[in-house]
Design a protein around this motif. Structure first.
Motif, mmCIF file in Angstrom:
data_model
loop_
_atom_site.group_PDB
_atom_site.id
_atom_site.type_symbol
_atom_site.label_atom_id
_atom_site.label_comp_id
_atom_site.label_asym_id
_atom_site.label_seq_id
_atom_site.Cartn_x
_atom_site.Cartn_y
_atom_site.Cartn_z
ATOM 1 N N THR A 1 -24.494 -6.615 -44.591
ATOM 2 C CA THR A 1 -23.505 -6.605 -45.655
ATOM 3 C C THR A 1 -22.874 -7.991 -45.791
ATOM 4 O O THR A 1 -23.056 -8.863 -44.926
ATOM 5 C CB THR A 1 -22.388 -5.596 -45.377
ATOM 6 N N GLU A 2 -22.115 -8.191 -46.867
ATOM 7 C CA GLU A 2 -21.413 -9.466 -47.046
ATOM 8 C C GLU A 2 -20.414 -9.693 -45.916
ATOM 9 O O GLU A 2 -20.326 -10.789 -45.353
ATOM 10 C CB GLU A 2 -20.696 -9.478 -48.391
ATOM 11 N N GLU A 3 -19.664 -8.654 -45.572
ATOM 12 C CA GLU A 3 -18.684 -8.782 -44.496
ATOM 13 C C GLU A 3 -19.369 -9.080 -43.169
ATOM 14 O O GLU A 3 -18.895 -9.904 -42.373
ATOM 15 C CB GLU A 3 -17.854 -7.499 -44.385
ATOM 16 N N TYR B 1 -20.406 -12.654 -43.118
ATOM 17 C CA TYR B 1 -19.236 -13.515 -42.930
ATOM 18 C C TYR B 1 -18.837 -13.576 -41.456
ATOM 19 O O TYR B 1 -18.685 -14.656 -40.875
ATOM 20 C CB TYR B 1 -18.072 -12.988 -43.771
ATOM 21 N N ARG B 2 -18.658 -12.418 -40.836
ATOM 22 C CA ARG B 2 -18.204 -12.372 -39.442
ATOM 23 C C ARG B 2 -19.225 -13.021 -38.502
ATOM 24 O O ARG B 2 -18.845 -13.753 -37.573
ATOM 25 C CB ARG B 2 -17.945 -10.923 -39.018
ATOM 26 N N GLY C 1 -21.714 -13.806 -47.630
ATOM 27 C CA GLY C 1 -20.695 -13.831 -46.591
ATOM 28 C C GLY C 1 -20.765 -15.104 -45.770
ATOM 29 O O GLY C 1 -19.727 -15.685 -45.390
ATOM 30 N N SER D 1 -19.098 -17.952 -47.627
ATOM 31 C CA SER D 1 -17.640 -17.863 -47.535
ATOM 32 C C SER D 1 -17.147 -18.368 -46.182
ATOM 33 O O SER D 1 -16.137 -19.083 -46.113
ATOM 34 C CB SER D 1 -17.181 -16.417 -47.748
#
Length: 334
Positions: free
Chosen positions: A219-221, A224-225, A250, A253
């Motif tokens: 996922t995008e999240e 990112y993480r 992600g 970002s």
């Protein structure tokens, strides 16, 4: 007012009801002038075939159930477009069902489609229990598209060549001078194939000790993480290969928040060549997994099964291409 019937069309066109039926089924046995007379009568009368009656007479519904594992994945849009285009050309309609929603209600994901008496089933994406398709495959032809999990006997699988795609990415980054390369990995057989190919390619170039792999939920999240963790290391990677385009967004970002410029400070590659990757402010280097072609091949497999049922399941791999855009560049050493 009573709707027009096939008898009305036949009388208006001056032909028999059986000839009208042949025209409506797309038969090539009808002369051009007769076909045009029937189609003109259909237009003038506003005739619409009775799908239920036709299903009874043909013992077919002319529908194909499409079981979609993840409605949120944009790569499936291209796949469904390729699938639907060929099905439509052959007089078939798609019925979509959300596999996740069916599982939440405790149903076998395929049951609602089978209850509607679909002529065949296309499963798009990775299902948690592919073996559950075995029951469906005893009732209708089944094709799996865009996944690589083991399929029950007699089920065809059409997918992109994920090993080749991941190798293209890794060799591209190595060719740009990158040595510390990280892979944001995914789950399922597709994620495993991409990860293994990344590691094998790094190993083949003598860079096994410079490779790092971090698991993600695709996922995008998750992207990112995972990227925050990777870029917070003292020996942070100079390039990141994400398992899909969504995770890459992600990652972009995360790089921006940490003050890194893409591609000057960090090269980034995604996978799937979705519409997201082609947005101008993203312009992501990615792998085109040929989703449209995967869909068309899946439709062709299903059509072949209608004509020649039975036999062993087949695996068809579509060749991917690397789309080089604005998120990768040669390593800058200062």
């Amino acid at each position: 007012m009573k709707p027009p019937t096939i008898r009305d069309v036949a009388e208006r066109a001056g032909v028999s009801k059986s000839l009208v039926s042949l025209v409506l089924r797309g038969s090539e046995q009808v002369r051009a002038e007769k076909r045009e007379a029937v189609l003109r009568a259909v237009r003038e009368l506003g005739y619409r075939p009775n799908a239920a009656a036709r299903s009874l007479s043909e013992q077919r519904t002319r529908t194909v159930g499409v079981l979609l594992n993840d409605l949120r994945n944009p790569w499936f849009v291209d796949l469904l477009d390729g699938l639907n285009s060929l099905l439509h050309d052959n007089g078939l309609r798609m019925l979509l069902a959300d596999a996740r929603l069916n599982r939440r209600t405790g149903q076998d994901p395929a049951d609602p489609l089978l209850d509607l008496r679909v002529d065949g089933l296309v499963v798009v994406g990775t299902l948690p229990d592919p073996a559950a398709l075995g029951t469906a495959a005893t009732r209708v032809p089944v094709v799996v598209a865009g996944a690589r999990e083991p399929a029950p006997a007699g089920v065809d699988v059409v997918a992109g060549d994920d090993e080749r795609g991941a190798r293209l990415v890794t060799e591209h980054l190595i060719g740009l001078g990158h040595r510390r390369i990280a892979h944001i990995a995914g789950y399922g057989a597709v994620g495993e194939l991409r990860r293994r190919s990344f590691e094998a390619t790094m190993r083949a170039h003598g860079l096994a000790d410079r490779a790092s792999v971090e698991p993600s939920d695709m996922t995008e999240e998750g992207g990112y993480r995972t990227t925050v963790r990777l870029l917070s290391r003292p020996d942070r990677p100079t390039a990141v290969f994400a398992v899909n385009d969504i995770a890459s967004v992600g990652a972009l970002s995360a790089a921006e928040e940490l003050g890194l410029r893409v591609p000057h400070d960090l090269s980034l590659v995604g996978y799937d060549n979705t519409s997201i990757s082609r947005l101008r402010h993203v312009w992501l280097t990615t792998v085109d997994g040929a989703g449209h072609e995967v869909g068309r091949r899946a439709a062709r497999c299903l059509l072949d099964r209608f004509e020649r049922p039975g036999g062993e399941g087949r695996l068809s791999l579509v060749t991917p291409q690397l789309e080089i855009r604005g998120t990768t560049a040669s390593l800058v050493t200062e």
